[in-house]
Design a protein around this motif. Structure first.
Motif, PDB file in Angstrom:
ATOM      1  N   TYR A 104       0.853  -1.189   0.000  1.00 55.15           N
ATOM      2  CA  TYR A 104       0.000   0.000   0.000  1.00 55.15           C
ATOM      3  C   TYR A 104       0.890   1.240   0.000  1.00 55.15           C
ATOM      4  CZ  TYR A 104      -3.151  -3.594   1.820  1.00 55.15           C
ATOM      5  OH  TYR A 104      -3.868  -4.748   1.999  1.00 55.15           O
ATOM      6  N   SER A 105       0.364   2.338  -0.531  1.00 51.37           N
ATOM      7  CA  SER A 105       1.152   3.568  -0.566  1.00 51.37           C
ATOM      8  C   SER A 105       0.229   4.771  -0.487  1.00 51.37           C
ATOM      9  CB  SER A 105       2.003   3.641  -1.836  1.00 51.37           C
ATOM     10  OG  SER A 105       1.180   3.743  -2.983  1.00 51.37           O
ATOM     11  N   ARG A 260       1.699  13.233  11.435  1.00 50.34           N
ATOM     12  CA  ARG A 260       0.968  12.989  10.191  1.00 50.34           C
ATOM     13  C   ARG A 260      -0.485  12.600  10.493  1.00 50.34           C
ATOM     14  NH1 ARG A 260       2.539   8.734   7.225  1.00 50.34           N
ATOM     15  NH2 ARG A 260       3.609   7.675   8.932  1.00 50.34           N
ATOM     16  N   ARG A 261      -1.404  13.150   9.721  1.00 51.10           N
ATOM     17  CA  ARG A 261      -2.813  12.897   9.990  1.00 51.10           C
ATOM     18  C   ARG A 261      -3.223  11.479   9.617  1.00 51.10           C
ATOM     19  NH1 ARG A 261      -8.087  16.683   8.703  1.00 51.10           N
ATOM     20  NH2 ARG A 261      -9.617  15.219   9.566  1.00 51.10           N
ATOM     21  N   TYR A 262      -2.727  10.960   8.509  1.00 54.19           N
ATOM     22  CA  TYR A 262      -3.115   9.634   8.040  1.00 54.19           C
ATOM     23  C   TYR A 262      -1.903   8.715   8.013  1.00 54.19           C
ATOM     24  CZ  TYR A 262      -7.090  12.341   6.370  1.00 54.19           C
ATOM     25  OH  TYR A 262      -8.176  13.186   6.294  1.00 54.19           O
ATOM     26  N   GLN A 263      -2.094   7.489   8.507  1.00 57.52           N
ATOM     27  CA  GLN A 263      -1.031   6.495   8.469  1.00 57.52           C
ATOM     28  C   GLN A 263      -1.602   5.204   7.902  1.00 57.52           C
ATOM     29  OE1 GLN A 263       1.737   6.327  11.643  1.00 57.52           O
ATOM     30  NE2 GLN A 263       1.191   8.338  12.453  1.00 57.52           N
ATOM     31  N   LEU A 264      -0.844   4.597   7.002  1.00 58.90           N
ATOM     32  CA  LEU A 264      -1.355   3.440   6.272  1.00 58.90           C
ATOM     33  C   LEU A 264      -1.697   2.276   7.186  1.00 58.90           C
ATOM     34  CD1 LEU A 264       0.943   3.430   3.112  1.00 58.90           C
ATOM     35  CD2 LEU A 264      -1.515   3.933   3.198  1.00 58.90           C
ATOM     36  N   TYR A 265      -0.973   2.115   8.273  1.00 60.19           N
ATOM     37  CA  TYR A 265      -1.285   0.991   9.160  1.00 60.19           C
ATOM     38  C   TYR A 265      -2.700   1.117   9.714  1.00 60.19           C
ATOM     39  CZ  TYR A 265      -0.650  -2.800  12.467  1.00 60.19           C
ATOM     40  OH  TYR A 265      -0.791  -3.976  13.151  1.00 60.19           O
ATOM     41  N   ASP A 266      -3.103   2.339  10.062  1.00 64.29           N
ATOM     42  CA  ASP A 266      -4.466   2.565  10.552  1.00 64.29           C
ATOM     43  C   ASP A 266      -5.499   2.356   9.450  1.00 64.29           C
ATOM     44  OD1 ASP A 266      -3.483   3.265  13.086  1.00 64.29           O
ATOM     45  OD2 ASP A 266      -3.193   5.343  12.456  1.00 64.29           O
ATOM     46  N   MET A 267      -5.123   2.660   8.215  1.00 69.09           N
ATOM     47  CA  MET A 267      -6.071   2.566   7.112  1.00 69.09           C
ATOM     48  C   MET A 267      -6.200   1.157   6.551  1.00 69.09           C
ATOM     49  SD  MET A 267      -5.655   6.090   4.948  1.00 69.09           S
ATOM     50  CE  MET A 267      -3.900   6.084   4.711  1.00 69.09           C
ATOM     51  N   THR A 268      -5.384   0.235   7.036  1.00 70.77           N
ATOM     52  CA  THR A 268      -5.436  -1.142   6.536  1.00 70.77           C
ATOM     53  C   THR A 268      -5.731  -2.089   7.682  1.00 70.77           C
ATOM     54  OG1 THR A 268      -3.034  -1.339   6.793  1.00 70.77           O
ATOM     55  CG2 THR A 268      -3.845  -0.669   4.632  1.00 70.77           C
ATOM     56  N   TRP A 277     -10.136  -0.241   2.109  1.00 75.16           N
ATOM     57  CA  TRP A 277     -11.030   0.905   1.908  1.00 75.16           C
ATOM     58  C   TRP A 277     -11.899   1.139   3.133  1.00 75.16           C
ATOM     59  CZ3 TRP A 277      -9.184   3.680  -1.655  1.00 75.16           C
ATOM     60  CH2 TRP A 277      -8.482   3.067  -2.707  1.00 75.16           C
ATOM     61  N   ASP A 278     -12.291   0.067   3.817  1.00 71.40           N
ATOM     62  CA  ASP A 278     -13.005   0.263   5.070  1.00 71.40           C
ATOM     63  C   ASP A 278     -12.146   1.034   6.047  1.00 71.40           C
ATOM     64  OD1 ASP A 278     -15.140  -1.092   4.099  1.00 71.40           O
ATOM     65  OD2 ASP A 278     -14.765  -2.953   5.211  1.00 71.40           O
ATOM     66  N   GLY A 279     -10.862   0.712   6.113  1.00 69.80           N
ATOM     67  CA  GLY A 279      -9.954   1.381   7.037  1.00 69.80           C
ATOM     68  C   GLY A 279      -9.812   2.844   6.736  1.00 69.80           C
ATOM     69  N   ILE A 280      -9.737   3.193   5.446  1.00 65.07           N
ATOM     70  CA  ILE A 280      -9.670   4.608   5.080  1.00 65.07           C
ATOM     71  C   ILE A 280     -10.890   5.352   5.596  1.00 65.07           C
ATOM     72  CG2 ILE A 280      -9.821   6.195   3.113  1.00 65.07           C
ATOM     73  CD1 ILE A 280      -7.934   4.419   1.624  1.00 65.07           C
ATOM     74  N   VAL A 283     -10.687   6.015   9.328  1.00 66.58           N
ATOM     75  CA  VAL A 283      -9.735   7.045   9.712  1.00 66.58           C
ATOM     76  C   VAL A 283     -10.328   8.431   9.507  1.00 66.58           C
ATOM     77  CG1 VAL A 283      -7.546   8.124   9.153  1.00 66.58           C
ATOM     78  CG2 VAL A 283      -7.691   5.652   9.388  1.00 66.58           C
ATOM     79  N   TYR A 284     -10.899   8.687   8.294  1.00 61.17           N
ATOM     80  CA  TYR A 284     -11.308  10.080   8.094  1.00 61.17           C
ATOM     81  C   TYR A 284     -12.776  10.328   8.375  1.00 61.17           C
ATOM     82  CZ  TYR A 284     -12.527   8.819   3.178  1.00 61.17           C
ATOM     83  OH  TYR A 284     -13.033   8.266   2.032  1.00 61.17           O
ATOM     84  N   LYS A 285     -13.520   9.284   8.795  1.00 58.56           N
ATOM     85  CA  LYS A 285     -14.853   9.540   9.320  1.00 58.56           C
ATOM     86  C   LYS A 285     -14.798   9.710  10.839  1.00 58.56           C
ATOM     87  CE  LYS A 285     -17.819   7.610   5.744  1.00 58.56           C
ATOM     88  NZ  LYS A 285     -18.917   6.676   5.462  1.00 58.56           N
TER      89      LYS A 285
END
Length: 285
Positions: A104-105, A260-268, A277-280, A283-285
Motif C-alpha cells: 500500500y502507498s 501525520r494525519r493519516y497512516q497506512l497501518y491505521d487505514m489497513t 477501503w473500510d480502514g480509510i 480514519v477520516y470519518k
C-alpha cells in the motif's frame, strides 16, 4: 460494510484539549473546538482540513522556554498555542494506491500539522492475516508561522522513519518500533506500545532516544503517554469524531516526530484488499 465509493463532502465538530504540566509554569491547558472537513475527489484521493477555535486557556502564563542546542522544532509550542484563537491545523491533499496484494502507498502535501507544512509519502508492506507489517515514510517539511495561517518560517528539514509493527496475541497490544531522522535532524529510535479496547478507546506509551546527546537538554530522551476516546462514548447518538489526551513530562526538540494525519497501518486495519477501503473510511470519518 462501509461504502467504499466516493461520498463527496463530509464534516464534523469535536472538542479537544492541549495541556502541559510538570514544567516551571505549572499546569497549562487549552480547551478548543475542532472543525474537520473532507472532500473525496475519487476513491483514491481526498482533500482534508481541520481548524481549531480556542474556548478557554491559561497559556498567557506560559513563560519558560527551555534552553536548546538543537533547532527549535517543538519548544516554541507555547507561541503557537497563544498566538491566535483560531488556527488551521490541517489542510492537505492525500492520494492512495495499492500495488500488489500486500503493498500500500500514499502521497500527501499541504499543511500537515499545527507547526509544519510540506509534502511526504509512505509505503507499507502488510501481508494478509499476518501479525507483522513494515512501513517507510519520508517527508520534506517547513516550519509554519506562529499564527497558524499560511505563513512559513525559515526552518526546513527532511524527516522520515522505517517502522515495524507487531500485533501481539496478548490483549490486543500493538508494538511499534521505528528508526529514522527526526525534526531536529537527530537520528534515533522510538518504541511505542498501545492497546485498543472493544469500545474504541486506545491507550499507549512511547519512548525515543536519539544521537542528540547533551544537546537534547534536560530529560535526555523523549517519552509520554496518550489516550484516544471515540465521542460515541459520551453521546447517545452516533458520532464520527474522537478526542484524545497526550502527556509528556517535558517538551524538548530532540526526538520530535511529524504528526501525520493519516497512516497506512491505521487505514489497513483488516489486512486485506477489502478492508483497505473500510480502514480509510474509519480514519477520516
Amino acid at each position: 460494510m462501509l461504502d467504499r465509493e466516493p461520498g463527496g463532502f463530509s464534516w464534523g465538530v469535536s472538542p479537544g484539549v492541549n495541556q502541559n504540566f510538570g514544567g516551571p509554569d505549572g499546569y497549562l491547558y487549552q480547551l478548543y473546538l475542532r472543525l474537520d472537513a473532507l472532500w473525496r475527489t475519487d476513491r483514491n484521493g481526498w482533500f482534508s482540513g481541520s481548524a481549531t477555535y480556542q474556548l478557554f486557556d491559561n497559556f498567557d502564563d506560559y513563560e519558560y522556554i527551555a534552553d536548546s542546542d538543537l533547532p527549535r522544532v517543538r519548544t516554541f509550542i507555547g507561541e503557537y498555542l497563544k498566538e491566535t484563537d483560531a488556527g488551521i491545523d490541517n489542510l492537505q491533499y492525500t492520494r492512495t494506491y495499492q500495488f500488489g496484494r500486500d503493498w500500500y502507498s500514499q502521497a500527501y502535501g499541504g499543511i500537515l500539522e499545527m507547526m509544519y507544512a510540506g509534502v511526504g509519502a509512505e509505503v507499507l508492506y502488510r501481508p494478509m492475516n499476518s501479525a507483522l507489517a513494515l512501513g517507510l515514510d519520508i517527508n520534506r517539511v517547513r516550519q509554519r508561522d506562529f499564527d497558524q495561517q499560511f505563513g512559513l518560517r525559515d526552518y526546513t528539514v527532511t524527516t522520515g522513519h522505517a517502522t515495524a509493527y507487531w500485533q501481539t496475541d496478548w490483549h490486543d497490544v500493538l508494538v511499534k518500533g521505528s528508526v529514522g531522522r527526526y525534526l531536529a535532524g537527530d537520528i534515533g529510535a522510538t518504541l511505542d506500545v498501545s492497546r485498543s479496547f472493544s469500545n474504541g478507546v486506545n491507550i499507549g506509551a512511547w519512548a525515543t532516544m536519539t544521537d542528540a546527546g547533551d544537546d537534547y537538554g534536560e530529560g535526555s530522551f523523549d517519552k509520554g503517554l496518550y489516550v484516544s476516546i471515540p465521542l460515541d462514548a459520551f453521546f447517545t447518538t452516533s458520532s464520527k469524531g474522537n478526542t484524545g489526551l497526550a502527556w509528556a513530562p517535558l517538551t524538548r526538540d530532540g526526538g520530535a516526530r511529524l504528526n501525520r494525519r493519516y497512516q497506512l497501518y491505521d487505514m489497513t486495519g483488516d489486512r486485506d484488499p477489502e478492508g483497505y477501503w473500510d480502514g480509510i473510511n474509519k480514519v477520516y470519518k
